[in-house]
Design a protein around this motif. Structure first.
Motif, PDB file in Angstrom:
ATOM      1  N   LEU A 209       0.811  -0.999  -0.161  1.00 58.51           N
ATOM      2  CA  LEU A 209       0.151  -0.088  -0.108  1.00 58.51           C
ATOM      3  C   LEU A 209       0.925   1.145  -0.138  1.00 58.51           C
ATOM      4  CD1 LEU A 209      -2.660  -0.975   2.707  1.00 58.51           C
ATOM      5  CD2 LEU A 209      -2.648  -1.444   0.261  1.00 58.51           C
ATOM      6  N   ALA A 210       0.487   2.360  -0.240  1.00 59.31           N
ATOM      7  CA  ALA A 210       1.097   3.414  -0.548  1.00 59.31           C
ATOM      8  C   ALA A 210       0.083   4.698   0.203  1.00 59.31           C
ATOM      9  CB  ALA A 210       1.235   3.853  -1.880  1.00 59.31           C
ATOM     10  N   ALA A 211       0.757   5.756   0.748  1.00 59.80           N
ATOM     11  CA  ALA A 211       0.315   6.933   1.515  1.00 59.80           C
ATOM     12  C   ALA A 211       0.891   7.896   1.216  1.00 59.80           C
ATOM     13  CB  ALA A 211       0.128   6.704   2.915  1.00 59.80           C
ATOM     14  N   SER A 212       0.187   9.243   0.879  1.00 60.55           N
ATOM     15  CA  SER A 212       0.807  10.470   0.635  1.00 60.55           C
ATOM     16  C   SER A 212       0.252  11.616   1.603  1.00 60.55           C
ATOM     17  CB  SER A 212       0.512  10.906  -0.779  1.00 60.55           C
ATOM     18  OG  SER A 212       1.127  12.299  -1.219  1.00 60.55           O
ATOM     19  N   PHE A 250      -3.647   3.730  -2.808  1.00 57.92           N
ATOM     20  CA  PHE A 250      -2.948   4.830  -2.525  1.00 57.92           C
ATOM     21  C   PHE A 250      -4.193   5.654  -1.785  1.00 57.92           C
ATOM     22  CE2 PHE A 250      -1.954   9.098  -3.774  1.00 57.92           C
ATOM     23  CZ  PHE A 250      -0.482   9.183  -3.598  1.00 57.92           C
ATOM     24  N   THR A 251      -3.440   6.237  -0.689  1.00 58.23           N
ATOM     25  CA  THR A 251      -4.330   6.861   0.174  1.00 58.23           C
ATOM     26  C   THR A 251      -3.804   8.188   0.523  1.00 58.23           C
ATOM     27  OG1 THR A 251      -5.625   6.859   2.302  1.00 58.23           O
ATOM     28  CG2 THR A 251      -3.451   5.920   2.359  1.00 58.23           C
ATOM     29  N   THR A 252      -4.473   9.246   1.067  1.00 58.62           N
ATOM     30  CA  THR A 252      -4.029  10.581   1.428  1.00 58.62           C
ATOM     31  C   THR A 252      -4.577  10.660   2.805  1.00 58.62           C
ATOM     32  OG1 THR A 252      -5.907  11.749   0.400  1.00 58.62           O
ATOM     33  CG2 THR A 252      -4.145  11.193  -1.066  1.00 58.62           C
ATOM     34  N   GLY A 253      -4.401  12.184   3.287  1.00 60.54           N
ATOM     35  CA  GLY A 253      -4.537  12.856   4.421  1.00 60.54           C
ATOM     36  C   GLY A 253      -6.010  13.117   4.669  1.00 60.54           C
ATOM     37  N   GLU A 254      -6.613  13.368   5.794  1.00 65.07           N
ATOM     38  CA  GLU A 254      -7.821  13.851   6.191  1.00 65.07           C
ATOM     39  C   GLU A 254      -7.921  15.429   5.531  1.00 65.07           C
ATOM     40  OE1 GLU A 254     -10.473  14.923  10.205  1.00 65.07           O
ATOM     41  OE2 GLU A 254      -8.354  14.509  10.132  1.00 65.07           O
ATOM     42  N   MET A 255      -9.084  15.555   4.895  1.00 62.23           N
ATOM     43  CA  MET A 255      -9.564  16.786   4.238  1.00 62.23           C
ATOM     44  C   MET A 255      -8.321  17.587   3.365  1.00 62.23           C
ATOM     45  SD  MET A 255     -11.235  18.796   7.384  1.00 62.23           S
ATOM     46  CE  MET A 255      -9.803  18.878   8.542  1.00 62.23           C
ATOM     47  N   ALA A 401       2.134   7.319   7.940  1.00 62.72           N
ATOM     48  CA  ALA A 401       2.723   6.209   8.634  1.00 62.72           C
ATOM     49  C   ALA A 401       2.112   4.855   8.363  1.00 62.72           C
ATOM     50  CB  ALA A 401       2.953   5.976  10.170  1.00 62.72           C
ATOM     51  N   ALA A 402       2.634   3.827   8.098  1.00 63.74           N
ATOM     52  CA  ALA A 402       2.108   2.488   8.018  1.00 63.74           C
ATOM     53  C   ALA A 402       2.779   1.729   9.238  1.00 63.74           C
ATOM     54  CB  ALA A 402       2.704   1.660   6.619  1.00 63.74           C
ATOM     55  N   ILE A 403       1.706   0.758   9.893  1.00 66.11           N
ATOM     56  CA  ILE A 403       2.051   0.103  11.250  1.00 66.11           C
ATOM     57  C   ILE A 403       1.631  -1.131  11.077  1.00 66.11           C
ATOM     58  CG2 ILE A 403       1.455   0.370  13.504  1.00 66.11           C
ATOM     59  CD1 ILE A 403       0.509   3.386  13.202  1.00 66.11           C
ATOM     60  N   SER A 404       2.478  -2.018  11.414  1.00 67.91           N
ATOM     61  CA  SER A 404       2.172  -3.483  11.471  1.00 67.91           C
ATOM     62  C   SER A 404       1.038  -3.806  12.326  1.00 67.91           C
ATOM     63  CB  SER A 404       3.353  -4.271  11.460  1.00 67.91           C
ATOM     64  OG  SER A 404       3.733  -4.378  12.959  1.00 67.91           O
ATOM     65  N   PRO A 405       0.410  -5.189  12.260  1.00 72.82           N
ATOM     66  CA  PRO A 405      -0.681  -5.658  13.207  1.00 72.82           C
ATOM     67  C   PRO A 405       0.183  -5.827  14.709  1.00 72.82           C
ATOM     68  CG  PRO A 405      -1.095  -6.805  11.308  1.00 72.82           C
ATOM     69  CD  PRO A 405       0.397  -6.008  11.015  1.00 72.82           C
ATOM     70  N   TRP A 422       5.714  10.933   0.144  1.00 70.41           N
ATOM     71  CA  TRP A 422       5.010   9.657   0.353  1.00 70.41           C
ATOM     72  C   TRP A 422       5.601   8.606   0.535  1.00 70.41           C
ATOM     73  CZ3 TRP A 422       6.018   5.854  -3.684  1.00 70.41           C
ATOM     74  CH2 TRP A 422       6.956   6.289  -4.791  1.00 70.41           C
ATOM     75  N   PHE A 423       4.968   7.215   0.447  1.00 69.30           N
ATOM     76  CA  PHE A 423       5.745   5.872   0.721  1.00 69.30           C
ATOM     77  C   PHE A 423       5.154   4.778   0.211  1.00 69.30           C
ATOM     78  CE2 PHE A 423       3.534   6.537   4.643  1.00 69.30           C
ATOM     79  CZ  PHE A 423       2.733   5.291   5.005  1.00 69.30           C
ATOM     80  N   VAL A 424       5.707   3.898  -0.044  1.00 70.65           N
ATOM     81  CA  VAL A 424       4.997   2.654  -0.281  1.00 70.65           C
ATOM     82  C   VAL A 424       5.738   1.598   0.877  1.00 70.65           C
ATOM     83  CG1 VAL A 424       5.267   0.284  -1.876  1.00 70.65           C
ATOM     84  CG2 VAL A 424       4.819   2.927  -2.698  1.00 70.65           C
ATOM     85  N   ALA A 425       4.774   0.676   1.306  1.00 74.51           N
ATOM     86  CA  ALA A 425       5.152  -0.346   2.464  1.00 74.51           C
ATOM     87  C   ALA A 425       4.277  -1.490   2.173  1.00 74.51           C
ATOM     88  CB  ALA A 425       4.601   0.212   3.834  1.00 74.51           C
ATOM     89  N   ASP A 426       4.912  -2.764   2.293  1.00 78.08           N
ATOM     90  CA  ASP A 426       4.326  -4.189   2.348  1.00 78.08           C
ATOM     91  C   ASP A 426       3.771  -4.340   3.916  1.00 78.08           C
ATOM     92  OD1 ASP A 426       5.050  -4.597  -0.248  1.00 78.08           O
ATOM     93  OD2 ASP A 426       7.083  -5.142   0.418  1.00 78.08           O
ATOM     94  N   VAL A 427       2.330  -4.356   4.036  1.00 83.20           N
ATOM     95  CA  VAL A 427       2.103  -4.416   5.452  1.00 83.20           C
ATOM     96  C   VAL A 427       1.434  -6.122   5.388  1.00 83.20           C
ATOM     97  CG1 VAL A 427      -0.085  -3.657   6.746  1.00 83.20           C
ATOM     98  CG2 VAL A 427       0.941  -2.115   4.917  1.00 83.20           C
ATOM     99  N   PRO A 428       2.032  -6.831   6.677  1.00 86.51           N
ATOM    100  CA  PRO A 428       1.697  -8.135   6.735  1.00 86.51           C
ATOM    101  C   PRO A 428       0.218  -8.354   7.437  1.00 86.51           C
ATOM    102  CG  PRO A 428       2.920  -7.115   8.632  1.00 86.51           C
ATOM    103  CD  PRO A 428       3.112  -6.012   7.636  1.00 86.51           C
ATOM    104  N   ILE A 429      -0.140  -9.417   7.043  1.00 83.19           N
ATOM    105  CA  ILE A 429      -1.717  -9.830   7.273  1.00 83.19           C
ATOM    106  C   ILE A 429      -1.501 -10.769   8.297  1.00 83.19           C
ATOM    107  CG2 ILE A 429      -3.834 -10.668   6.382  1.00 83.19           C
ATOM    108  CD1 ILE A 429      -2.959  -8.074   5.138  1.00 83.19           C
ATOM    109  N   HIS A 430      -2.141 -10.602   9.368  1.00 86.86           N
ATOM    110  CA  HIS A 430      -2.515 -11.594  10.396  1.00 86.86           C
ATOM    111  C   HIS A 430      -3.929 -11.673  10.661  1.00 86.86           C
ATOM    112  CE1 HIS A 430       1.597 -11.059  12.551  1.00 86.86           C
ATOM    113  NE2 HIS A 430       1.970 -10.756  11.549  1.00 86.86           N
ATOM    114  N   LYS A 431      -4.336 -12.881  10.430  1.00 91.42           N
ATOM    115  CA  LYS A 431      -5.656 -13.107  10.557  1.00 91.42           C
ATOM    116  C   LYS A 431      -6.089 -13.535  11.985  1.00 91.42           C
ATOM    117  CE  LYS A 431      -7.171 -13.043   6.366  1.00 91.42           C
ATOM    118  NZ  LYS A 431      -8.360 -12.134   5.905  1.00 91.42           N
TER     119      LYS A 431
END
Length: 476
Positions: A209-212, A250-255, A401-405, A422-431
């Protein structure tokens, strides 16, 4: 008089030690000794009035430095100052009450009463919700607080209170020394076991995922996302680069954008063009001028809006209409992706619900001011552990920021210090659904109430007078 001043200093020192980590996360370790001066005095003098006075000083020196630094409005400062002083006065008074008698239940009751007061703190006067927890800054050491997926963040204060009370009891009460050390060892073993279960859990996969984000202030007034050049610099170009790096969303900030109904079609077409060009999902925070609402939308790679959400929990004096808390998830490669906005991440009615919805990632577009950005980021890391989902936030005037589970940082960009980025991060999935997501504070509070009742019973119990022994009868 000397004793009175010792209690005052114990309150001052304790308050500053409790507050230190809220300014700089790693200093939260000082909280592990913040009550020791008071506990030491209490075991010696057993004076509830002086303990209450120490609690008042503790509340003042815990709250005021934070309110001044964070630049809170006067009314918010006064409300929180009074409220926190009441809580810490209650904590210190209860400590003196429980420790006037020997017993392990008495030491454990110190942790229990602090837990109950912290739950009240984040729920009865919830100006900032869970971000008000005394334990907020312990997210600096996420590996140490993995157990909060069982207890919630307030469980940390139980551990802090109980361990300090047991430690002082072991030192000051020779008759209780062996039992106190044994209880302390058992408590630490339970915490380490719960933490280890989190450390050993392996992800079933990852998603990129990416965020700006960008600042909205005088330093970057020449970069306006509403102008064509600003939209290209802050949104379109980072989105294309993130897609080239393999990002699926791809996601951005509030307002980040201000959009009125009469120009909505034009803006949605702009976003749709980027979604179709990049093949990514877009999650964009914007202010709906016409509806007076703080919103975000999910847009598919085909350029279709599949869900909109309106911010549910507004900060003090924040304008606009509240949303209804309508949470939904969308699926990307079989993973559940949800979203909420900024202050929403401080309230369990939303954060726990995403856990129960089996969200794998929760997006949280955010807008902060520069003094609050660290505190807000401290708080949100705990939500990842409590819910066992990754959190990705784009930010305006804050920290993307990107934060893991498990609460670890995967990516971090402070826009106040570094400007747009902006950044790109690989976010792990914990079920899996955590116990806290299922039941909240209920079971933890139930255990605390049992400990409190045991402590109260022991504290008020008085020894029965002995029957006089009759003298032996004289021989007949």
């Amino acid at each position: 008089m000397r004793t009175t001043w010792c209690y005052r200093m114990a309150g001052v020192v304790g308050g500053l030690m409790l507050a230190a980590g809220q300014f700089w996360g790693p200093a939260c370790l000082l909280q592990a000794a913040a009550l020791i001066p008071l506990l030491w005095l209490t075991l010696h003098h057993k004076h509830a009035g002086n303990a209450a006075m120490a609690g008042l000083y503790m509340g003042i020196f815990y709250t005021l430095p934070q309110m001044v630094y964070l630049r809170m409005p006067v009314t918010v400062t006064v409300v929180l100052l009074v409220w926190i002083c009441l809580l810490l006065t209650g904590l210190c008074t209860a400590t003196a009450f429980f420790l006037r008698k020997d017993g392990l239940c008495q030491a454990l009751a110190v942790g229990a009463v602090w837990l109950v007061l912290d739950v009240l703190n984040v729920s009865v006067v919830p100006v900032w919700g869970l971000a008000q927890s005394f334990a907020r800054s312990w997210t600096a050491y996420p590996a140490a607080i993995g157990f909060i997926e069982w207890t919630g963040i307030c469980g940390v204060v139980f551990v802090l209170g109980a361990t300090q009370a047991l430690l002082v009891t072991a030192i000051r009460r020779p008759a209780q020394r062996r039992n106190a050390w044994a209880a302390l060892a058992i408590l630490m073993a339970l915490i380490l076991t719960a933490d280890a279960a989190v450390w050993r859990r392996r992800p079933i996969g990852t998603i990129r995922l990416a965020a700006s984000g960008w600042p909205f202030d005088d330093r970057d007034c020449h970069i306006d996302p509403h102008r064509p050049d600003g939209f290209e610099t802050l949104f379109a170009a980072p989105a294309r680069q993130a897609a080239a790096a393999g990002a699926e969303l791809f996601t951005t900030g509030e307002m980040g954008f201000y959009i009125a109904d009469h120009e909505r079609a034009m803006w949605m077409q702009r976003f749709a063009n980027i979604a179709q060009q990049t093949g990514m999902w877009l999650v964009v925070g914007y202010w709906n001028i016409s509806a007076d609402e703080n919103r975000l939308f999910f847009m598919s790679p085909q350029g279709q809006i599949v869900h909109e959400y309106t911010k549910t929990y507004l900060t003090p004096y924040e304008p606009g209409k509240k949303g209804t808390g309508d949470l939904k998830t969308i699926q990307i490669r079989g993973y559940n992706i949800g979203a909420m906005i900024c202050q929403d991440d401080n309230f369990t009615s939303l954060t726990r619900r995403y856990g129960c919805l089996k969200a794998d990632i929760v997006l949280c577009p955010t807008a902060d001011w520069h003094t609050i950005r660290i505190a807000h980021l401290q708080a949100v890391r705990a939500r990842a552990i409590e819910g066992r989902y990754g959190i990705v936030r784009g930010a305006v005037n804050g920290i993307s920021a990107a934060i893991s589970p498990t609460g670890q940082f995967l990516a971090y960009h402070d826009h106040h210090c570094r400007g747009p980025g902006w950044f790109v991060a690989d976010v792990p999935i914990h079920k899996g659904i955590t116990p806290f997501a299922r039941t909240g504070f209920g079971p933890t509070l139930a255990v605390a109430v049992v400990l409190l009742l045991s402590g109260i019973k022991n504290a008020i119990k008085t020894s029965l007078p002995c029957e006089p022994i009759a003298p032996p009868l004289p021989p007949s």
